[in-house]
Design a protein around this motif. Structure first.
Motif, PDB file in Angstrom:
ATOM      1  N   LEU A 164      32.603  -4.448  14.715  1.00 13.23           N
ATOM      2  CA  LEU A 164      34.247  -5.113  14.379  1.00 13.23           C
ATOM      3  C   LEU A 164      33.248  -5.223  12.537  1.00 13.23           C
ATOM      4  O   LEU A 164      34.401  -4.713  11.836  1.00 13.23           O
ATOM      5  CB  LEU A 164      34.188  -6.223  15.153  1.00 13.23           C
ATOM      6  N   THR A 165      32.393  -5.682  12.032  1.00 11.71           N
ATOM      7  CA  THR A 165      32.013  -5.965  11.004  1.00 11.71           C
ATOM      8  C   THR A 165      32.141  -5.295  10.141  1.00 11.71           C
ATOM      9  O   THR A 165      32.609  -4.822   8.820  1.00 11.71           O
ATOM     10  CB  THR A 165      30.663  -7.412  10.435  1.00 11.71           C
ATOM     11  N   ALA A 166      31.442  -3.999  10.469  1.00 15.30           N
ATOM     12  CA  ALA A 166      31.177  -2.685  10.033  1.00 15.30           C
ATOM     13  C   ALA A 166      32.526  -1.914   9.843  1.00 15.30           C
ATOM     14  O   ALA A 166      32.652  -1.382   9.397  1.00 15.30           O
ATOM     15  CB  ALA A 166      29.675  -1.532  11.021  1.00 15.30           C
ATOM     16  N   HIS A 167      33.634  -2.023  10.742  1.00 10.94           N
ATOM     17  CA  HIS A 167      34.783  -1.604  11.107  1.00 10.94           C
ATOM     18  C   HIS A 167      35.667  -1.849  10.049  1.00 10.94           C
ATOM     19  O   HIS A 167      36.882  -1.134   9.503  1.00 10.94           O
ATOM     20  CB  HIS A 167      35.455  -1.573  12.148  1.00 10.94           C
ATOM     21  N   ALA A 168      35.471  -3.686   9.605  1.00 14.43           N
ATOM     22  CA  ALA A 168      36.472  -4.162   8.875  1.00 14.43           C
ATOM     23  C   ALA A 168      35.744  -4.197   7.317  1.00 14.43           C
ATOM     24  O   ALA A 168      36.693  -3.656   6.465  1.00 14.43           O
ATOM     25  CB  ALA A 168      36.046  -5.422   9.367  1.00 14.43           C
ATOM     26  N   ALA A 169      34.648  -3.960   7.235  1.00  8.84           N
ATOM     27  CA  ALA A 169      34.628  -3.054   5.875  1.00  8.84           C
ATOM     28  C   ALA A 169      34.316  -2.119   5.461  1.00  8.84           C
ATOM     29  O   ALA A 169      34.878  -2.304   4.010  1.00  8.84           O
ATOM     30  CB  ALA A 169      32.477  -3.359   5.625  1.00  8.84           C
ATOM     31  N   ALA A 170      35.103  -0.704   6.383  1.00  5.29           N
ATOM     32  CA  ALA A 170      35.269   0.550   5.689  1.00  5.29           C
ATOM     33  C   ALA A 170      36.606   0.093   5.902  1.00  5.29           C
ATOM     34  O   ALA A 170      37.257   1.203   5.207  1.00  5.29           O
ATOM     35  CB  ALA A 170      34.675   1.474   7.869  1.00  5.29           C
ATOM     36  N   VAL A 171      37.825  -0.074   6.292  1.00  9.62           N
ATOM     37  CA  VAL A 171      38.759  -0.060   6.118  1.00  9.62           C
ATOM     38  C   VAL A 171      39.182  -0.768   5.055  1.00  9.62           C
ATOM     39  O   VAL A 171      40.401  -0.375   4.089  1.00  9.62           O
ATOM     40  CB  VAL A 171      39.493  -1.055   7.756  1.00  9.62           C
ATOM     41  N   LEU A 172      38.438  -2.088   5.094  1.00  6.92           N
ATOM     42  CA  LEU A 172      38.690  -3.011   3.167  1.00  6.92           C
ATOM     43  C   LEU A 172      38.617  -1.817   2.729  1.00  6.92           C
ATOM     44  O   LEU A 172      38.972  -1.580   1.545  1.00  6.92           O
ATOM     45  CB  LEU A 172      38.174  -3.897   2.940  1.00  6.92           C
ATOM     46  N   ALA A 173      37.857  -1.005   2.556  1.00  7.37           N
ATOM     47  CA  ALA A 173      37.128  -0.123   1.267  1.00  7.37           C
ATOM     48  C   ALA A 173      38.579   1.365   1.296  1.00  7.37           C
ATOM     49  O   ALA A 173      38.193   0.979  -0.099  1.00  7.37           O
ATOM     50  CB  ALA A 173      35.604   0.728   1.837  1.00  7.37           C
ATOM     51  N   LEU A 174      38.495   1.252   2.200  1.00  4.06           N
ATOM     52  CA  LEU A 174      39.891   3.092   1.978  1.00  4.06           C
ATOM     53  C   LEU A 174      41.043   2.137   1.697  1.00  4.06           C
ATOM     54  O   LEU A 174      41.513   2.518   0.450  1.00  4.06           O
ATOM     55  CB  LEU A 174      40.137   2.790   3.631  1.00  4.06           C
ATOM     56  N   GLU A 175      41.123   0.227   2.401  1.00  5.67           N
ATOM     57  CA  GLU A 175      42.561  -0.421   1.259  1.00  5.67           C
ATOM     58  C   GLU A 175      42.382  -0.418  -0.062  1.00  5.67           C
ATOM     59  O   GLU A 175      43.237  -0.651  -1.265  1.00  5.67           O
ATOM     60  CB  GLU A 175      42.770  -1.586   2.132  1.00  5.67           C
ATOM     61  N   THR A 176      40.838  -0.687  -0.430  1.00 11.34           N
ATOM     62  CA  THR A 176      40.362  -0.981  -2.108  1.00 11.34           C
ATOM     63  C   THR A 176      41.098   0.018  -2.629  1.00 11.34           C
ATOM     64  O   THR A 176      41.033   0.453  -4.297  1.00 11.34           O
ATOM     65  CB  THR A 176      39.160  -1.399  -2.221  1.00 11.34           C
ATOM     66  N   PHE A 177      40.037   0.800  -1.876  1.00 12.89           N
ATOM     67  CA  PHE A 177      39.648   2.278  -3.023  1.00 12.89           C
ATOM     68  C   PHE A 177      41.520   3.120  -3.309  1.00 12.89           C
ATOM     69  O   PHE A 177      42.222   3.449  -4.411  1.00 12.89           O
ATOM     70  CB  PHE A 177      39.578   3.843  -2.345  1.00 12.89           C
TER      71      PHE A 177
END
Length: 128
Positions: free
Chosen positions: A68-81
């Motif tokens: 879930l940590t890696a998934h959250a980081a991926a989602v947050l990266a997309l949201e931030t971009f």
């Protein structure tokens, strides 16, 4: 390398919790500057960022569903971009006051954490 990822995760979690709380509860200034994005959208992004900030730390620290940590980081990266693209519509000046710069830096760091936790240094669950 694991220490680097934990440090980045802690810093990013605090930044996403603070930024998410601002977007969720004090979004009036943002909503007036970026009127093409509705109030409810800012609030939803704020709650997404706060949940992501928690998920950057808690699952890996407890070794319970650490993916879930890696998934959250991926989602947050997309949201931030995506937010950086929204901010770029208003200004592309390379100044510290431009939120696009901060969003891009946070997006790159979060994408690095996602890649690191998926590939370089994944956290294994306690059952494994």
């Amino acid at each position: 390398m694991n220490i680097v990822f934990w440090g980045l995760q802690a810093i990013l979690a605090l930044l996403f919790l603070a930024g998410g709380a601002y977007k969720a509860f004090s979004f009036q200034q943002l909503a007036s500057q970026f009127s093409e994005f509705p109030h409810g959208g800012w609030r939803a992004l704020g709650f997404l960022e706060m949940a992501g900030g928690v998920l950057l730390i808690v699952p890996a620290a407890l070794k319970w569903m650490p993916s879930l940590t890696a998934h959250a980081a991926a989602v947050l990266a997309l949201e931030t971009f995506a937010l950086a693209a929204l901010y770029a519509r208003h200004s592309v000046k390379l100044t510290p006051e431009n939120p696009m710069i901060w969003a891009l830096v946070m997006g790159v760091l979060t994408a690095f954490v996602a890649y690191g936790r998926y590939v370089l240094q994944p956290v294994v669950s306690a059952a494994a």
